[in-house]
Design a protein around this motif. Sequence first.
Motif, PDB file in Angstrom:
ATOM      1  N   GLY A  92      12.366   4.099 -31.672  1.00 13.84           N
ATOM      2  CA  GLY A  92      11.215   4.496 -32.465  1.00 13.84           C
ATOM      3  C   GLY A  92      11.350   5.914 -32.984  1.00 13.84           C
ATOM      4  N   GLY A  93      11.785   6.817 -32.131  1.00 13.20           N
ATOM      5  CA  GLY A  93      11.988   8.199 -32.558  1.00 13.20           C
ATOM      6  C   GLY A  93      13.018   8.315 -33.666  1.00 13.20           C
TER       7      GLY A  93
ATOM      8  N   ASN B 292      14.993   8.044 -39.954  1.00 13.26           N
ATOM      9  CA  ASN B 292      15.954   7.246 -40.714  1.00 13.26           C
ATOM     10  C   ASN B 292      15.231   6.458 -41.794  1.00 13.26           C
ATOM     11  OD1 ASN B 292      17.394   4.671 -41.350  1.00 13.26           O
ATOM     12  ND2 ASN B 292      18.956   5.556 -40.046  1.00 13.26           N
ATOM     13  N   GLY B 293      15.575   6.711 -43.037  1.00 15.51           N
ATOM     14  CA  GLY B 293      14.926   6.002 -44.134  1.00 15.51           C
ATOM     15  C   GLY B 293      15.776   4.907 -44.735  1.00 15.51           C
TER      16      GLY B 293
ATOM     17  N   ALA C  83       4.290   0.660 -28.955  1.00 11.16           N
ATOM     18  CA  ALA C  83       3.520   1.712 -29.629  1.00 11.16           C
ATOM     19  C   ALA C  83       4.452   2.717 -30.312  1.00 11.16           C
ATOM     20  CB  ALA C  83       2.613   2.418 -28.628  1.00 11.16           C
ATOM     21  N   ALA C  84       5.558   3.047 -29.662  1.00  7.97           N
ATOM     22  CA  ALA C  84       6.518   3.990 -30.252  1.00  7.97           C
ATOM     23  C   ALA C  84       7.146   3.417 -31.514  1.00  7.97           C
ATOM     24  CB  ALA C  84       7.604   4.341 -29.233  1.00  7.97           C
TER      25      ALA C  84
ATOM     26  N   LEU D 171       7.201   3.134 -37.502  1.00 10.57           N
ATOM     27  CA  LEU D 171       7.114   2.335 -38.724  1.00 10.57           C
ATOM     28  C   LEU D 171       5.979   2.811 -39.613  1.00 10.57           C
ATOM     29  CD1 LEU D 171       7.758  -1.255 -37.321  1.00 10.57           C
ATOM     30  CD2 LEU D 171       9.337   0.238 -38.565  1.00 10.57           C
ATOM     31  N   HIS D 172       4.903   3.255 -39.012  1.00  6.86           N
ATOM     32  CA  HIS D 172       3.775   3.774 -39.795  1.00  6.86           C
ATOM     33  C   HIS D 172       4.201   5.019 -40.572  1.00  6.86           C
ATOM     34  CE1 HIS D 172      -0.040   5.893 -40.542  1.00  6.86           C
ATOM     35  NE2 HIS D 172      -0.473   4.653 -40.758  1.00  6.86           N
ATOM     36  N   GLY D 173       4.943   5.892 -39.915  1.00  2.00           N
ATOM     37  CA  GLY D 173       5.401   7.107 -40.573  1.00  2.00           C
ATOM     38  C   GLY D 173       6.587   6.906 -41.485  1.00  2.00           C
TER      39      GLY D 173
END
Length: 121
Positions: free
Chosen positions: A86-87, A92-93, A111-112, A117-119
């Motif tokens: 997640g981090g 990474n785009g 949650a991570a 994914l939200h960001g």
Amino acid sequence: LADALRVNGVLTTLDLADNHISAEGAAALASALRVNGVLKKLNLFYNKIGSEGAAAIAEALRGNGVLKTLYLNDNKIGDEGAKAIGGALADNGVLKTLNIGYNKIGDQGAAAIAEALHGNA
């Protein structure tokens, strides 16, 4: 294999599913991913990388600008591995497909991933 992947300029897909790859093997592959500029798909399905191997792969994802598909399903990465992934996703785009099913990821790991994914939208 990792040494060859470091200098590879042609191979775009690598399928290493069901090969008993451990955290140590994942770390070696991760070091190669940091410098490989052509691999677009990596399949590590059904290995034994665990949370340590997932963390190594995650660290490589932070600097890798070409890998678009990553299969890490059934690797026992758990919450800690999911947090690491997640981090990395937040930084990474490029990665478009991530399969992390069958990893005993709980609420914290999910949650991570969700936060990343939200960001990453």
